[in-house]
Design an enzyme around this catalytic site. Structure first.
Site, PDB file in Angstrom:
ATOM      1  N   ASP A  90       0.878  -1.160   0.000  1.00  0.00           N
ATOM      2  CA  ASP A  90       0.000   0.000   0.000  1.00  0.00           C
ATOM      3  C   ASP A  90       0.915   1.209   0.000  1.00  0.00           C
ATOM      4  O   ASP A  90       1.942   1.226   0.689  1.00  0.00           O
ATOM      5  CB  ASP A  90      -0.929  -0.003   1.209  1.00  0.00           C
ATOM      6  CG  ASP A  90      -2.127   0.910   0.963  1.00  0.00           C
ATOM      7  OD1 ASP A  90      -2.523   1.076  -0.204  1.00  0.00           O
ATOM      8  OD2 ASP A  90      -2.665   1.478   1.923  1.00  0.00           O
TER       9      ASP A  90
ATOM     10  N   ARG B  41       8.490   2.360  -3.916  1.00  0.00           N
ATOM     11  CA  ARG B  41       8.153   0.951  -4.153  1.00  0.00           C
ATOM     12  C   ARG B  41       9.409   0.177  -4.533  1.00  0.00           C
ATOM     13  O   ARG B  41       9.596  -0.948  -4.106  1.00  0.00           O
ATOM     14  CB  ARG B  41       7.072   0.823  -5.242  1.00  0.00           C
ATOM     15  CG  ARG B  41       6.518  -0.604  -5.344  1.00  0.00           C
ATOM     16  CD  ARG B  41       5.285  -0.703  -6.200  1.00  0.00           C
ATOM     17  NE  ARG B  41       4.290   0.260  -5.805  1.00  0.00           N
ATOM     18  CZ  ARG B  41       4.112   1.436  -6.386  1.00  0.00           C
ATOM     19  NH1 ARG B  41       4.795   1.761  -7.468  1.00  0.00           N
ATOM     20  NH2 ARG B  41       3.223   2.272  -5.925  1.00  0.00           N
TER      21      ARG B  41
HETATM   22  P1  ITT Z   1      -3.779  -1.955  -5.513  1.00  0.00           P
HETATM   23  O1  ITT Z   1      -4.631  -2.814  -6.405  1.00  0.00           O
HETATM   24  O2  ITT Z   1      -2.416  -2.554  -5.346  1.00  0.00           O
HETATM   25  O3  ITT Z   1      -4.434  -1.619  -4.198  1.00  0.00           O
HETATM   26  P2  ITT Z   1      -3.855   0.934  -6.029  1.00  0.00           P
HETATM   27  O4  ITT Z   1      -3.762   1.650  -7.332  1.00  0.00           O
HETATM   28  O5  ITT Z   1      -5.094   1.108  -5.205  1.00  0.00           O
HETATM   29  O6  ITT Z   1      -3.522  -0.597  -6.331  1.00  0.00           O
HETATM   30  P3  ITT Z   1      -2.314   1.871  -3.655  1.00  0.00           P
HETATM   31  O7  ITT Z   1      -3.517   1.662  -2.819  1.00  0.00           O
HETATM   32  O8  ITT Z   1      -1.034   1.276  -3.186  1.00  0.00           O
HETATM   33  O9  ITT Z   1      -2.593   1.409  -5.185  1.00  0.00           O
HETATM   34  O10 ITT Z   1      -1.962   3.387  -3.864  1.00  0.00           O
HETATM   35  C1  ITT Z   1      -2.878   4.404  -3.574  1.00  0.00           C
HETATM   36  C2  ITT Z   1      -2.786   5.503  -4.586  1.00  0.00           C
HETATM   37  O11 ITT Z   1      -1.531   6.174  -4.397  1.00  0.00           O
HETATM   38  C3  ITT Z   1      -2.791   5.052  -6.047  1.00  0.00           C
HETATM   39  O12 ITT Z   1      -4.096   4.934  -6.534  1.00  0.00           O
HETATM   40  C4  ITT Z   1      -2.039   6.201  -6.719  1.00  0.00           C
HETATM   41  O13 ITT Z   1      -2.902   7.282  -6.947  1.00  0.00           O
HETATM   42  C5  ITT Z   1      -1.035   6.597  -5.635  1.00  0.00           C
HETATM   43  N1  ITT Z   1       0.261   5.956  -5.906  1.00  0.00           N
HETATM   44  C6  ITT Z   1       0.689   4.749  -5.453  1.00  0.00           C
HETATM   45  N2  ITT Z   1       1.932   4.496  -5.907  1.00  0.00           N
HETATM   46  C7  ITT Z   1       2.289   5.558  -6.675  1.00  0.00           C
HETATM   47  C8  ITT Z   1       3.429   5.896  -7.435  1.00  0.00           C
HETATM   48  O14 ITT Z   1       4.464   5.098  -7.524  1.00  0.00           O
HETATM   49  N3  ITT Z   1       3.435   7.062  -8.091  1.00  0.00           N
HETATM   50  C9  ITT Z   1       2.384   7.889  -8.031  1.00  0.00           C
HETATM   51  N4  ITT Z   1       1.271   7.648  -7.353  1.00  0.00           N
HETATM   52  C10 ITT Z   1       1.213   6.495  -6.672  1.00  0.00           C
END
Ligand code: ITT
Length: 194
Positions: free
Chosen positions: A68, A177
């Site tokens: 997350d 990440r």
């Molecule tokens: P999961 O299926 O893995 O839950 P997700 O897109 O919901 O995928 P996360 O909950 O980990 O991913 O991340 C929450 C938000 O944070 C995601 O929707 C992006 O908007 C932002 N985010 C996560 N990683 C990022 C990155 O490397 N660069 C930019 N924004 C990021």
């Protein structure tokens, strides 16, 4: 070694597979017929990563991990943080999320922020956590077309370009990440040679 990465986000999967290399093969829940939208209702990144990973572990009884990630903005007391995906609305729309962030930061001079990733791993039934942090600043407008999420607004410390202007491999080298996955990858490599 084969391990399930509990994500529905293809960008994340590609980033992670690029780091773990071909000795660790990542598969997603949908590749083995699991299509649940796992509720991410934890109060912290740690809780959410554990919710996702433990759901897949309970369903499959296989080694798996979930991450997350949140964008933590200093002037907003760490927001959007755990709410990063649904900051503007329930739709998980990056364009709207970025618009809202820029609105909240209008006229704010302290643009310091960090991305924080927490990975929860279930390996042979035991739980492990890994963290990766990338410090930087939030721009006044969007730059670049690469990456995903808030990447067009985030300039990493020591850089003049946003994450969306870097190549995937440049981002992987420095990203939250990337750091967390490298810790996980090293742990798995040590574990499999023990
Ligand atoms: P999961 O299926 O893995 O839950 P997700 O897109 O919901 O995928 P996360 O909950 O980990 O991913 O991340 C929450 C938000 O944070 C995601 O929707 C992006 O908007 C932002 N985010 C996560 N990683 C990022 C990155 O490397 N660069 C930019 N924004 C990021």
């Amino acid at each position: 070694m084969e391990i399930i990465f509990a994500t529905s986000n293809q960008h994340k999967l590609q980033e992670a597979q690029g780091i773990t290399g071909n000795k660790i093969s990542l598969i997603t829940p949908s590749q083995i017929g699991i299509y649940h939208d796992i509720p991410e209702d934890g109060k912290s990144l740690e809780e959410n990563a554990l919710i996702k990973a433990s759901f897949i572990f309970k369903t499959t009884n296989r080694n798996c991990f979930a991450d997350d990630t949140g964008l933590e903005v200093e002037a907003l007391n760490g927001e959007p943080g755990v709410k990063s995906a649904r900051y503007a609305s329930e739709e998980c729309d990056s364009r709207l999320n970025m618009q809202k962030l820029l609105k909240e930061l209008k006229g704010v001079t302290n643009r310091k922020a960090r991305f924080r990733t927490v990975i929860a791993l279930f390996l042979d039934g035991k739980q492990h956590l890994f963290e990766g942090i990338l410090n930087g600043t939030i721009t006044e407008t969007q730059y670049g077309k690469g990456g995903f999420g808030y990447d067009p607004l985030f300039v990493p410390e020591g850089y003049t370009k946003t994450l969306a202007e870097l190549t995937d491999s440049q981002k992987n080298l420095i990203s939250h990440r990337g750091i967390a996955i490298r810790k996980l990858s090293q742990f798995l490599k040590n574990y499999s040679t023990e």
